[in-house]
Design a protein around this motif. Structure first.
Motif, short mmCIF file in Angstrom:
data_model
loop_
_atom_site.label_atom_id
_atom_site.label_comp_id
_atom_site.label_asym_id
_atom_site.label_seq_id
_atom_site.Cartn_x
_atom_site.Cartn_y
_atom_site.Cartn_z
N GLY A 146 -2.28 0.64 3.14
CA GLY A 146 -0.84 1.03 3.22
C GLY A 146 0.24 -0.16 2.93
O GLY A 146 1.15 -0.23 2.33
N LEU A 147 -0.22 -1.28 3.67
CA LEU A 147 0.54 -2.54 3.46
C LEU A 147 0.48 -3.12 1.98
O LEU A 147 1.49 -3.42 1.38
CB LEU A 147 -0.14 -3.65 4.29
N GLY A 152 5.45 -4.89 2.42
CA GLY A 152 5.70 -5.27 3.76
C GLY A 152 7.22 -5.04 4.31
O GLY A 152 7.49 -5.53 5.45
N PHE A 153 8.14 -4.59 3.47
CA PHE A 153 9.47 -4.43 3.96
C PHE A 153 9.49 -3.29 5.03
O PHE A 153 8.94 -2.13 4.77
CB PHE A 153 10.38 -4.25 2.89
N PRO A 154 9.94 -3.86 6.38
CA PRO A 154 9.58 -2.68 7.61
C PRO A 154 9.88 -1.49 7.32
O PRO A 154 9.45 -0.28 7.49
CB PRO A 154 10.45 -3.27 8.53
N ARG A 158 7.29 1.55 7.00
CA ARG A 158 7.19 2.73 7.74
C ARG A 158 7.44 4.05 7.26
O ARG A 158 7.26 5.20 8.04
CB ARG A 158 8.26 2.56 8.92
N GLN A 159 8.00 4.03 6.15
CA GLN A 159 8.11 5.41 5.59
C GLN A 159 6.81 6.28 5.09
O GLN A 159 6.07 5.71 4.42
CB GLN A 159 9.04 5.19 4.28
N THR A 163 6.74 9.26 -1.97
CA THR A 163 7.72 9.26 -2.99
C THR A 163 8.99 8.70 -2.61
O THR A 163 9.83 7.74 -3.32
CB THR A 163 8.06 10.73 -3.43
N LEU A 164 9.40 8.88 -1.07
CA LEU A 164 10.73 8.18 -0.72
C LEU A 164 10.42 6.80 -0.48
O LEU A 164 11.38 5.99 -0.82
CB LEU A 164 10.94 8.90 0.85
N SER A 165 9.22 6.33 -0.05
CA SER A 165 9.01 5.10 -0.16
C SER A 165 9.33 4.11 -1.48
O SER A 165 9.79 3.31 -1.51
CB SER A 165 7.59 4.70 0.46
#
Length: 393
Positions: A146-147, A152-154, A158-159, A163-165
């Motif tokens: 996932g990283l 790596g932007f927090p 975390r999203q 799609t939103l990420s």
């Protein structure tokens, strides 16, 4: 639950030994969150000022008086790049009362862009660079896939909604080109800058060809170099320099270029999910970039990263040098059954017979390819780097 950031202990240690500590890194990397969490640990009253807040800007109209009246407090100034004129004033204020732990400056530009602050505050300031998440910070809760995919932007990492990420990354890119870079002094069309960023994405992990970029964008080579300086000083890209040896071999002299965060790289290629990444023609270059960024972000001060390539094709993805001494070579392979050529052994010999780690995606166990070359996995490479004393604690 907030994840512990590796840099926290360095911030505390530097506050104990310098009047001023500057924590620098790209926007949204977690600088403010980290420092606010540390406020509770610091044995000193602290004040937080945000130069994006009109109310806080007003407080600093008479900045010298404001600072002098609060000599016993730790003053945290966020978005310092918005008012670089504060640097000469900070020097004067610090020199009137030379005690450690007086200021923390947070900014999204390198010292080179912060009004030559390295000169005005020389001997009074320590710089720390904060990177997006690195795997050791998240390994207790997350896998590295996932990283690599999301970056790596927090907030983006975390999203859970991919799609939103993805959309958050597009917004990040747009904000940087239209708002952040102009604040740092780069006046250029955001459309041109986005095309330049896309060209860098296509050249990811390859030797940069300034002339080719210049021709494609219709912009002079020196202008392209200046734009890339801004990208680099705003922590968007990395130019990895070649390592030169004393041998008579002809060495490639141009740097390799990377978009630092693979999430941002993937957004530029419209990669939203694992299926998109698996079908991506540049997946190998993306993996190389990811591994290199993860390692470089954790290197001790005094350990410098380079790559090595000769004109006859001998190459090594990463050479870690302590002072002037090459310590370790790293070759990055996506495959868990990597094809290893004689060139790796030659590279080791060229570089004073340094050991080489071949970092694969997830090979099940380490093995020695020969006495010089060991094959390992991404997750285990950090243990090897610690054993060589190359990583921050």
């Amino acid at each position: 639950m907030e994840l512990h950031r590796h840099i926290s202990s360095s911030i505390i240690r530097y506050l104990d030994n310098f009047p001023c500590v500057a924590l620098l890194g790209p926007r949204q990397v977690g600088k403010t969150t980290t420092v606010k969490m540390l406020q509770a640990q610091i044995q000193k009253d602290s004040i937080y000022l945000d130069l994006e807040s009109e109310e806080d800007v007003q407080k600093l109209i008479y900045a010298e008086q404001y600072f002098n009246e609060r000599q016993d407090k730790l003053i945290i100034i966020d978005e310092i790049q918005r008012n670089p004129q504060l640097f000469p004033l900070l020097r004067s204020v610090i020199d009137k009362k030379r005690t450690n732990g007086r200021f923390i400056l947070l900014g999204s530009a390198s010292p080179e862009l912060l009004a030559k602050s390295s000169e005005t505050l020389a001997g009074r300031i320590a710089y720390l660079e904060m990177h997006p998440f690195v795997y050791p910070e998240i390994s207790n809760q997350f896998i590295f896939e996932g990283l690599w995919l999301k970056g790596g932007f927090p907030n983006i990492f975390r999203q859970h909604d991919l799609t939103l990420s993805f959309e958050m990354k597009l917004q990040f890119i747009q904000t940087y080109l239209e708002r952040e870079l102009p604040i740092l002094g780069l006046s250029a069309s955001p459309v041109l800058l986005k095309n330049l960023l896309r060209m860098i994405a296509h050249a990811q992990a390859q030797i940069v060809n300034y002339s080719e970029i210049s021709k494609a964008l219709g912009v002079e080579v020196n202008t392209i170099k200046r734009y890339l300086d801004y990208f680099e000083n705003a922590f968007l890209i990395r130019r990895l320099q070649p390592y030169f040896t004393n041998s008579k071999k002809r060495i490639v002299k141009s740097p390799k270029i990377f978009i630092r965060d693979t999430g941002i790289l993937h957004a530029l290629f419209n990669i939203e999910n694992k299926e998109d990444l698996d079908g991506f023609i540049g997946k190998g270059n993306s993996w190389e970039s990811f591994v290199i960024q993860q390692i470089v972000a954790l290197l001790k001060p005094g350990v410098s990263p380079y790559f090595y390539r000769t004109q006859d094709g001998t190459e090594l993805d990463l050479v870690l040098v302590k002072g002037v001494q090459p310590i370790l070579g790293i070759e990055v392979k996506l495959s868990n059954a990597p094809t290893l050529t004689k060139g790796l052994t030659i590279a080791s010999q060229d570089l004073e017979a340094i050991p080489i780690l071949v970092v694969t995606h997830s090979v099940s166990e380490d093995y020695n390819f020969n006495p010089t070359i060991k094959v390992t996995s991404f997750e285990r490479v950090f243990d090897h780097l610690k054993a060589y004393n190359l990583l921050i604690n």
